[in-house]
Structure formats: structure tokens, C-alpha cells
Design an enzyme around this catalytic site. Structure first.
Site, PDB file in Angstrom:
ATOM      1  N   ARG A 281       0.682  -1.307   0.032  1.00  0.00           N
ATOM      2  CA  ARG A 281      -0.234   0.176   0.190  1.00  0.00           C
ATOM      3  C   ARG A 281       0.970   1.156   0.642  1.00  0.00           C
ATOM      4  NH1 ARG A 281      -2.565   0.474   5.385  1.00  0.00           N
ATOM      5  NH2 ARG A 281      -1.003   2.499   5.526  1.00  0.00           N
TER       6      ARG A 281
ATOM      7  N   GLU B 183       4.776   7.154   2.118  1.00  0.00           N
ATOM      8  CA  GLU B 183       5.747   5.753   2.634  1.00  0.00           C
ATOM      9  C   GLU B 183       4.844   4.734   1.097  1.00  0.00           C
ATOM     10  OE1 GLU B 183       5.722   3.642   6.169  1.00  0.00           O
ATOM     11  OE2 GLU B 183       3.432   3.761   6.592  1.00  0.00           O
TER      12      GLU B 183
ATOM     13  N   ASN C 100       4.318   0.773   2.005  1.00  0.00           N
ATOM     14  CA  ASN C 100       3.751  -0.335   3.118  1.00  0.00           C
ATOM     15  C   ASN C 100       3.986  -1.819   2.091  1.00  0.00           C
ATOM     16  OD1 ASN C 100       2.764   1.291   5.568  1.00  0.00           O
ATOM     17  ND2 ASN C 100       1.401   1.612   4.292  1.00  0.00           N
TER      18      ASN C 100
ATOM     19  N   SER D  96      -2.714  -2.689   5.483  1.00  0.00           N
ATOM     20  CA  SER D  96      -4.346  -3.133   6.392  1.00  0.00           C
ATOM     21  C   SER D  96      -5.384  -2.400   5.930  1.00  0.00           C
ATOM     22  CB  SER D  96      -3.749  -2.651   8.478  1.00  0.00           C
ATOM     23  OG  SER D  96      -3.791  -1.693   8.682  1.00  0.00           O
TER      24      SER D  96
ATOM     25  N   LYS E 283      12.260   2.445   5.825  1.00  0.00           N
ATOM     26  CA  LYS E 283      12.378   4.263   4.927  1.00  0.00           C
ATOM     27  C   LYS E 283      13.065   4.521   4.569  1.00  0.00           C
ATOM     28  CE  LYS E 283       8.519   5.739   7.813  1.00  0.00           C
ATOM     29  NZ  LYS E 283       6.921   3.624   7.819  1.00  0.00           N
TER      30      LYS E 283
ATOM     31  N   LYS F  14      12.021  10.951  10.819  1.00  0.00           N
ATOM     32  CA  LYS F  14      11.111   9.204  10.443  1.00  0.00           C
ATOM     33  C   LYS F  14      11.938   7.985  10.647  1.00  0.00           C
ATOM     34  CE  LYS F  14       7.654  10.302   6.879  1.00  0.00           C
ATOM     35  NZ  LYS F  14       7.051   9.682   6.061  1.00  0.00           N
TER      36      LYS F  14
ATOM     37  N   GLU G 208       7.719   1.100  11.877  1.00  0.00           N
ATOM     38  CA  GLU G 208       6.351   0.885  10.715  1.00  0.00           C
ATOM     39  C   GLU G 208       5.221   0.928  11.763  1.00  0.00           C
ATOM     40  OE1 GLU G 208       5.706   1.707   7.815  1.00  0.00           O
ATOM     41  OE2 GLU G 208       8.569   0.983   7.372  1.00  0.00           O
ATOM     42  N   GLY G 209       4.218   1.341  11.283  1.00  0.00           N
ATOM     43  CA  GLY G 209       2.813   1.328  12.649  1.00  0.00           C
ATOM     44  C   GLY G 209       2.551   2.389  13.179  1.00  0.00           C
TER      45      GLY G 209
ATOM     46  N   ARG H 137      -7.392   7.424   5.107  1.00  0.00           N
ATOM     47  CA  ARG H 137      -7.787   7.698   6.325  1.00  0.00           C
ATOM     48  C   ARG H 137      -8.221   9.283   6.299  1.00  0.00           C
ATOM     49  NH1 ARG H 137      -2.386   4.981   7.643  1.00  0.00           N
ATOM     50  NH2 ARG H 137      -1.790   5.042   5.872  1.00  0.00           N
TER      51      ARG H 137
HETATM   52  P1  ADP Z   1       3.921   4.040   9.494  1.00  0.00           P
HETATM   53  O1  ADP Z   1       5.341   3.360   9.056  1.00  0.00           O
HETATM   54  O2  ADP Z   1       4.893   4.581  11.408  1.00  0.00           O
HETATM   55  O3  ADP Z   1       2.764   4.518   9.477  1.00  0.00           O
HETATM   56  P2  ADP Z   1       4.385   7.137   8.211  1.00  0.00           P
HETATM   57  O4  ADP Z   1       5.104   7.529   7.166  1.00  0.00           O
HETATM   58  O5  ADP Z   1       2.974   6.100   7.451  1.00  0.00           O
HETATM   59  O6  ADP Z   1       4.729   6.319   8.967  1.00  0.00           O
HETATM   60  O7  ADP Z   1       4.319   8.502   9.004  1.00  0.00           O
HETATM   61  C1  ADP Z   1       3.073   8.122  10.061  1.00  0.00           C
HETATM   62  C2  ADP Z   1       2.044   9.969   9.211  1.00  0.00           C
HETATM   63  O8  ADP Z   1       2.307  10.210  10.093  1.00  0.00           O
HETATM   64  C3  ADP Z   1       1.319   9.342   8.271  1.00  0.00           C
HETATM   65  O9  ADP Z   1       0.169   8.265   8.400  1.00  0.00           O
HETATM   66  C4  ADP Z   1       1.510  10.744   8.291  1.00  0.00           C
HETATM   67  O10 ADP Z   1      -0.231  11.021   9.104  1.00  0.00           O
HETATM   68  C5  ADP Z   1       2.158  11.338   8.736  1.00  0.00           C
HETATM   69  N1  ADP Z   1       3.073  12.083   7.764  1.00  0.00           N
HETATM   70  C6  ADP Z   1       4.407  10.788   7.415  1.00  0.00           C
HETATM   71  N2  ADP Z   1       5.100  11.298   7.062  1.00  0.00           N
HETATM   72  C7  ADP Z   1       4.213  12.747   6.457  1.00  0.00           C
HETATM   73  C8  ADP Z   1       4.910  14.035   6.054  1.00  0.00           C
HETATM   74  N3  ADP Z   1       6.292  14.151   5.129  1.00  0.00           N
HETATM   75  N4  ADP Z   1       4.193  14.928   6.372  1.00  0.00           N
HETATM   76  C9  ADP Z   1       3.362  15.132   6.729  1.00  0.00           C
HETATM   77  N5  ADP Z   1       2.629  13.688   7.686  1.00  0.00           N
HETATM   78  C10 ADP Z   1       3.575  12.878   7.212  1.00  0.00           C
HETATM   79 MG    MG Z   2       2.150   4.527   7.557  1.00  0.00          MG
END
Ligand code: ADP
Ligand code: MG
Length: 500
Positions: A157, A173, A175, A180, A334, A394, A398-399, A476
Site C-alpha cells: 500500500r 511511504e 508499506n 491493513s 524508510k 522518521k 512501521e505502525g 484515512r
Molecule cells: P508509519 O510506518 O508509522 O505508518 P508513516 O511514514 O506512514 O509511518 O507516518 C505516519 C503518519 O505520519 C502518516 O500516516 C502521516 O499522517 C504522517 N506523516 C508521515 N510523513 C509525513 C510527511 N512527510 N508529511 C506530513 N505528514 C506525514
Molecule cells: Mg504509514
């Protein structure tokens, strides 16, 4: 009864409902304050319809660890769909199988994975442990490949947000493990269609969401390709999983569409019951396993003891389809995402310049932090320290709930710590709109932002790609004041797109 969706809906009409209707609506106390007068009670009725429909159709979620496993509530949801521009949405759908090809090519390059993640592993034990499994199972991987028994199912995803300043869709990102909500997102799309239709609105701009069936059919195709009648799927799950119904939709539909049974096991149970037979097949209580589908294993919390790592290792060594293998999981790191954004990186893995250009159009600014004093990086760091609101820091996790923002980002970046386990990312600034979120029957209005996920599936048996396609979508939505976005982590609600 019509409700216009041009203006944002508000729950202004609760006070106008009859006493008996109010009693049936489990609305939040704040909504029960004296409210502005309103011309009709459509919003509150929609909330009632939404909650009932969700429960009637299995759009549900575990009620919590303290409750019996069977206690459920409706999944957190947005009352109405969120507008998304059609062009970028369709491009993201088009990109899904190309991202799969990219991840597959990366997963096949042991040396690339080991080297790109080496510096992160020095600082981060979890990355180091995954790399260790990857390295330790290299002989078995080579033997499986020689025998044409290297088998992968990918359920990916890719997550995106619209970046308002440039009106472009940027990737948050990708996945590659435990992607899920494919099933519950399919149901939210149907719920929104029902609510719009029921309230007299046009539904022609709601895209069909086939995630549930497409993901299940990819599982079915993998298991058919394994060619062993009555072999099963093992779903590796977390103990006490609240999102079990999203998972159970997969196993139920796999049975209904493909007559394949699923056994749910934690990593610990897997190592207790699993053996590899003389032919290299994984067996659970004598049953042959065609596919191991991980909905756990992406977080260090999933490996409290060596036993869980042994379970992971057992799967790696078997000839079953893996969704995902450790290599595929690492390809979704990442750090890899950041490395792929450097000039010329994806071109090493993907031949078509047009495909590379399409993928690149989604890349936000991404920077590695191994050498923060290099000339290029020191300017970025200076800017991030002065304008932390424009960046996200970051770790390799994940999660949800792990990223670092604002003053904490400044503290971390200016600390003397080695930051090689982190990446720095441009902050994406999505448009803000009013949304009604419904949780536990409680409706609340909030200024919100949305994140679009596009699923992809790929089945690869030996060198043969059996299928590779986009596989539906997820939206979401979370309060704009919240930095993190996970539904499971409690930040966001499930939503669907309306294309504009
Ligand atoms: P995870 O693997 O923990 O889901 P993500 O990279 O998806 O990590 O980051 C978690 C959440 O943080 C995302 O669902 C988003 O809402 C927010 N986020 C992540 N990266 C960004 C970004 N570059 N700009 C704005 N919000 C972000
Ligand atoms: Mg995510």
C-alpha cells in the site's frame, strides 16, 4: 430527503430530533450542547444510519483488550467521503504495479539491502535483527531460487497526501508488510455510497473499491500456483489484535472464493507448531502451508523473545509463499525510500524512463542523516532547525506514532547523537476541510486532513510473475492538529474518496 454536500455538514440538528430518536443516538455529550437551529436533522440521521450499516455489514473493530474477543464496535469512520482530484488519484493507481516491480527488484538484491541499511542498523537494533535474518537465511534463499521455489506474494500500500502549495500528490511511504484495512476500506466505500444514495445524492464520482476481492484473489492465485491441494494459508497475527475483523474478512473471503482455509497464529505459536518437511514445505500440524501472510512482525514489540525470531526464520527457510519475505519487508524501509529518491537510484531498478518519471513525480524531499556536515546536508539541517514545521524526522519503524515533529525534531537534530537510523522528510501540507468523524457511535466535527493509500498485489512464483496489479484504495482522515495518522494507532478514521 436531500442533503447538499457542497457546504460542509455540521451536526447542528441533534436538538431537533424527537426524544426517542435521541435516545437511540449514542452521540457525544459535546454534541448534545444546545446547538444552532437547523432546517433538518439529516446529519444526525446519517450518523445513526452509518453506525447501523457498519455493524450490519461487518465494518467493525475489536472493542478493546479488556473485552472478550467477540466484543466489537463499528470501525472509526468519516461520515461522508473526501474529495480527491481524479487525475492524481488515477496516476497513483497506475503507479501501483510499477512500485511493486521496484520493490521486487530491490528485494532481489541482497547486497543493496545490506549496504543501504548498514548505517541504520548500527543505531537501530530492530533493523539490525531483520538484516541478521536476511543474512543468515541467504543459503536457503539461494537454494530455493535454484529450485525455482522462491515465492512471493506482495500486498503493498503506497500512501500519499496532497501537497497544497503545489497541488501535487506526494508519497508518504510504501508499506510492504501488513498493509491493513483493504477490507474495511472496501466496506467504507460501500457505506458512503449507501449514505449518499439514501440521502438523494449522486454517487457516480465514487470510485469502485475492489481491495477485498483483489487482495483475496491474489492470495488465491498464489496458493493455486503452489499446486498442493488442501494446503492452507497461515495468517501471522499479533496477540489481542483489535483490527482482527479486517483480517477475518480476508480469511472468510479466501474460503468463499477459493476454498482455502486459514490458520491464525502468533509468531510464538508458529514456532511451536511449525516444521519444515523433507521437501522444504512448511507444515502446521501436518497441514501443508502454501502461503504465510504476515499481519504482525513489523514492530520490535512483535519479537519479545528469540522464539519469535525463530518463527520468522522458519518461514524464510520454507518453500511457502511469503507475504512478505524479510527481503520484501526491508525493501519497504524508510531508509530505502530515502535512498530511492536520490538521483539515478530508481533508474538502476526500472528500465522504462516513463515509469521512472511517474514514480519520481510522487517523491517528496527526502534526506539521509549519515553525514549531516556534508555541504548539501548542512544547508538542509540549518533550514530544518529554523523551520521545523516544514519537516518530519522518521525512524525505521512501521505502525504509526514513531515520527518526530516540531520542537522535538529540533532537539533531536541538534543533539550530538548519530542520526543514521533516521531520515528527514519534507512535511507534506494537505488541504484542510471540515469532516464529521464517528467513533464508538460518537460524532464529532473536526478540521481534518486526509491520506490516500493505493493497494497493489503481486504474485511471483520462481521467476514467473503470475499477477501484478493495483488493488483498490483507502482514505484515512485525521484531525489536522494531529501529526500521526494511523487508524489502528487511534489517530485517524476510515474514509473514502469522491473524485472531483
Ligand atoms: P508509519 O510506518 O508509522 O505508518 P508513516 O511514514 O506512514 O509511518 O507516518 C505516519 C503518519 O505520519 C502518516 O500516516 C502521516 O499522517 C504522517 N506523516 C508521515 N510523513 C509525513 C510527511 N512527510 N508529511 C506530513 N505528514 C506525514
Ligand atoms: Mg504509514
Amino acid at each position: 430527503m436531500r442533503c447538499t454536500l457542497k457546504a460542509p455538514l455540521t451536526i447542528t440538528s441533534y436538538s431537533r430530533l424527537s426524544k426517542s430518536s435521541r435516545a437511540r443516538l449514542p452521540l457525544h455529550a459535546s454534541v448534545m450542547q444546545p446547538l444552532e437551529s437547523s432546517i433538518d436533522s439529516i446529519e444526525a440521521l446519517l450518523v445513526e444510519e452509518a453506525v447501523a450499516w457498519a455493524c450490519q455489514h461487518g465494518l467493525i473493530y475489536g472493542a478493546g483488550l479488556d473485552s472478550p474477543a467477540s466484543a466489537v464496535v463499528h470501525a472509526p469512520l468519516a461520515l461522508l467521503p473526501t474529495p480527491y482530484p481524479r487525475g492524481p488519484f488515477e496516476q497513483a493507481v497506475q503507479a501501483a504495479p510499477i512500485f511493486n516491480i521496484l520493490m521486487d527488484a530491490i528485494a532481489a538484491e541482497d547486497e543493496y539491502l545490506q549496504s543501504v541499511l548498514a548505517a541504520a542498523a548500527v543505531q537501530d537494533d530492530f533493523t539490525a535483527a531483520l538484516l541478521h535474518v536476511h543474512k543468515a537465511t541467504a543459503p536457503e534463499r539461494a537454494a530455493l531460487k535454484m529450485a525455482g521455489k522462491n515465492r512471493d506474494l506482495a500486498v503493498t500500500r503506497s500512501d500519499y497526501m496532497l501537497h497544497s502549495p503545489t497541488n501535487s500528490l506526494l508519497q508518504v511511504e510504501i508499506n510492504t508488510i501488513a498493509s491493513s484495512f483493504g477490507c474495511l476500506s472496501t466496506l467504507v466505500g460501500r457505506l458512503h455510497k449507501y449514505l449518499l444514495d439514501w440521502s438523494g445524492n449522486d454517487t457516480s464520482s465514487l470510485p469502485d473499491n475492489t481491495a477485498l476481492n483483489t487482495i483475496v484473489d491474489a492470495m488465491g492465485a498464489a496458493i493455486a500456483s503452489y499446486k498442493s491441494p488442501s494446503s492452507i494459508m497461515v495468517m501471522v497475527v499479533q496477540p489481542g489484535e483489535k483490527n482482527a475483523y479486517d483480517q477475518r474478512w480476508l480469511s472468510l473471503t479466501l474460503w468463499e472464493r477459493h476454498r482455502v482455509k486459514t490458520v491464525r497464529l502468533t509468531l510464538k505459536e508458529l514456532v511451536g507448531k511449525g516444521t519444515i518437511d523433507s521437501q522444504g514445505a512448511l507444515r502446521i500440524d501436518e497441514q501443508k502451508v502454501a502461503l504465510v501472510y504476515f499481519r504482525a512482525g513489523y514492530s520490535p514489540d512483535d519479537y519479545p523473545t528469540q522464539e519469535e525470531w525463530d518463527g520468522r526464520m522458519l518461514v524464510e527457510k520454507s518453500d511457502a509463499f511469503k507475504c512478505p519475505s524479510v527481503a520484501w519487508q526491508l525493501a519497504g524501509a524508510k531508509k530505502v525510500q530515502q535512498d530511492l529518491a536520490t538521483p539515478g537510484a530508481i533508474e538502476r531498478f526500472i528500465d522504462s524512463p516513463t515509469d521512472c518519471e511517474l514514480l519520481r513525480s510522487f517523491f517528496a524531499g527526502l534526506w539521509g542523516l549519515e553525514d549531516v556536515s556534508s555541504p548539501g546536508m548542512s544547508a538542509v539541517i540549518t533550514d530544518a532547525l529554523a523551520h521545523p514545521e516544514g519537516y518530519v524526522l522518521k525512524p525505521q519503524r512501521e505502525g504509526g506514532g514513531n515520527n518526530i515533529y516540531g520542537t522535538a525534531l529540533v532537539r533531536k537534530l541538534s543533539s550530538a547523537e548519530n542520526l543514521s537510523a533516521y531520515i528527514l522528510m519534507q512535511r507534506i501540507l494537505p488541504p484542510i476541510r471540515n469532516t464529521i468523524m464517528v467513533r464508538n457511535g460518537v460524532a464529532m466535527e473536526a478540521e481534518a486532513v486526509s491520506e490516500l493509500g493505493i493497494y497493489g498485489v503481486m504474485v511471483k512464483d520462481g521467476d514467473r510473475i503470475v499477477t501484478n496489479t493495483s488493488a483498490g484504495h483507502l482514505v484515512r482522515t485525521k484531525a489536522s492538529s494531529s501529526d500521526e495518522g494511523g487508524v489502528a494507532a487511534g489517530f485517524a478514521v476510515l474514509d473514502s474518496p469522491v473524485l472531483i
